[in-house]
Design an enzyme around this catalytic site. Structure first.
Site, PDB file in Angstrom:
ATOM      1  N   ASP A   1     -10.012   3.027   2.158  1.00  0.00           N
ATOM      2  CA  ASP A   1     -10.090   2.468   3.507  1.00  0.00           C
ATOM      3  C   ASP A   1     -10.822   3.386   4.475  1.00  0.00           C
ATOM      4  O   ASP A   1     -11.578   2.924   5.333  1.00  0.00           O
ATOM      5  CB  ASP A   1      -8.688   2.165   4.040  1.00  0.00           C
ATOM      6  CG  ASP A   1      -8.097   0.888   3.466  1.00  0.00           C
ATOM      7  OD1 ASP A   1      -8.879  -0.003   3.080  1.00  0.00           O
ATOM      8  OD2 ASP A   1      -6.858   0.775   3.401  1.00  0.00           O
TER       9      ASP A   1
ATOM     10  N   LYS B   1       0.800  -1.228   0.000  1.00  0.00           N
ATOM     11  CA  LYS B   1       0.000   0.000   0.000  1.00  0.00           C
ATOM     12  C   LYS B   1       0.836   1.283   0.000  1.00  0.00           C
ATOM     13  O   LYS B   1       0.412   2.295  -0.574  1.00  0.00           O
ATOM     14  CB  LYS B   1      -0.948   0.022   1.198  1.00  0.00           C
ATOM     15  CG  LYS B   1      -2.063  -1.007   1.141  1.00  0.00           C
ATOM     16  CD  LYS B   1      -3.017  -0.813   2.306  1.00  0.00           C
ATOM     17  CE  LYS B   1      -4.157  -1.806   2.262  1.00  0.00           C
ATOM     18  NZ  LYS B   1      -5.156  -1.555   3.317  1.00  0.00           N
TER      19      LYS B   1
END
Length: 280
Positions: free
Chosen positions: A108, A71
């Site tokens: 997220d 990420k």
């Protein structure tokens, strides 16, 4: 009659990645919306991440999700990173654009906030302070989501105090670092407690946090979803606190990613929830 609808591929890239529930989620939505396509596992070693991402447009893949450990590293590979991804410092969604460039996004924070609203509690951002445990990438997404929703202040605590201090300074005056030694008392007067660490995950020790000072009305969230009820959530439920596990965040972060690749914003239906629960 031939179906002239384009066939779209997407997937989840990580190392390891075999445990991911994302294929179950996205392939359910592909079928539900009558689309032509598939969502697959893309196991990619860290040193091959750039090669793999640059191959997406060559292979005709619409994009991918990223999971551990990719990420952060992907930020330096993609051509564009959205504002939210820049603030969080990580991207979990890659979109291949029409010109074959790569855009990085972070969904997220959206997934986390949606999971709170669907928790069945009466929690509202203005209810009071939040306490966030952990200072990793997940904590960054949670903090940005809470700040953007209007939570008045956030108490951040982490086993390595300096990481909490650095992160609090980065996010501004509404985020205050609390020494790990004072974490138990930091729960007094809070409306929300969030565990963003791996403590309580299957195979890990339970989070070392006493809930004595936590108001019984406070919502307790754990972004871990294996197991669905961590020791923290079990302890909170036993004293009467509303709780929310990490499954909602997983499901909701997938929705805007699916929309970016397949052009449909899906919903989290009872049928999908049951399908995912059946994998545990």
């Amino acid at each position: 009659m031939a179906n002239d609808q384009p066939y779209r591929l997407a997937g989840v890239m990580g190392w390891p990645v075999a445990h991911s529930r994302s294929p179950v989620i996205h392939n359910h939505w592909i079928a539900e919306h009558g689309l032509r396509g598939a969502y697959v596992l893309l196991p990619v070693q860290p040193e091959k991440l750039e090669q793999a991402l640059r191959a997406l447009p060559v292979l005709g893949i619409a994009g991918c999700n990223l999971t551990i450990p990719h990420k952060v590293d992907a930020m330096n590979i993609v051509d564009h990173v959205d504002t939210l991804g820049q603030r969080i410092g990580a991207v979990n969604t890659i979109v291949v654009n029409a010109d074959c460039s790569l855009s990085g996004r972070n969904t997220d924070a959206f997934g986390f906030i949606q999971s709170l609203y669907e928790a069945g509690s009466s929690w509202k951002p203005a209810d009071g302070p939040a306490c966030v445990v952990g200072a990793g990438g997940a904590a960054r997404a949670v903090i940005v989501g809470l700040l953007d929703e209007g939570v008045p202040d956030i108490r951040l605590t982490n086993r390595s105090d300096h990481k909490a201090v650095d992160m609090a300074q980065e996010f501004g005056p509404r985020v205050k670092a609390v020494p790990w030694s004072e974490r138990h008392d930091a729960l007094a007067g809070t409306a929300l407690l969030v565990n963003t660490t791996n403590q309580g995950m299957h195979g890990q020790p339970a989070l070392d946090l006493r809930l004595d000072a936590l108001p019984v009305s406070a919502l307790v969230s754990d972004i871990v979803y294996v197991p669905l009820e961590t020791p923290l959530l079990a302890a909170a439920a036993a004293r009467g606190n509303p709780t929310v596990n990490g499954l909602g965040m997983l499901l909701h972060q997938a929705r805007p990613a699916f929309e970016a690749w397949f052009g449909q914003l899906p919903s989290v239906s009872p049928a999908l929830l049951q399908k995912v629960l059946a994998t545990f």
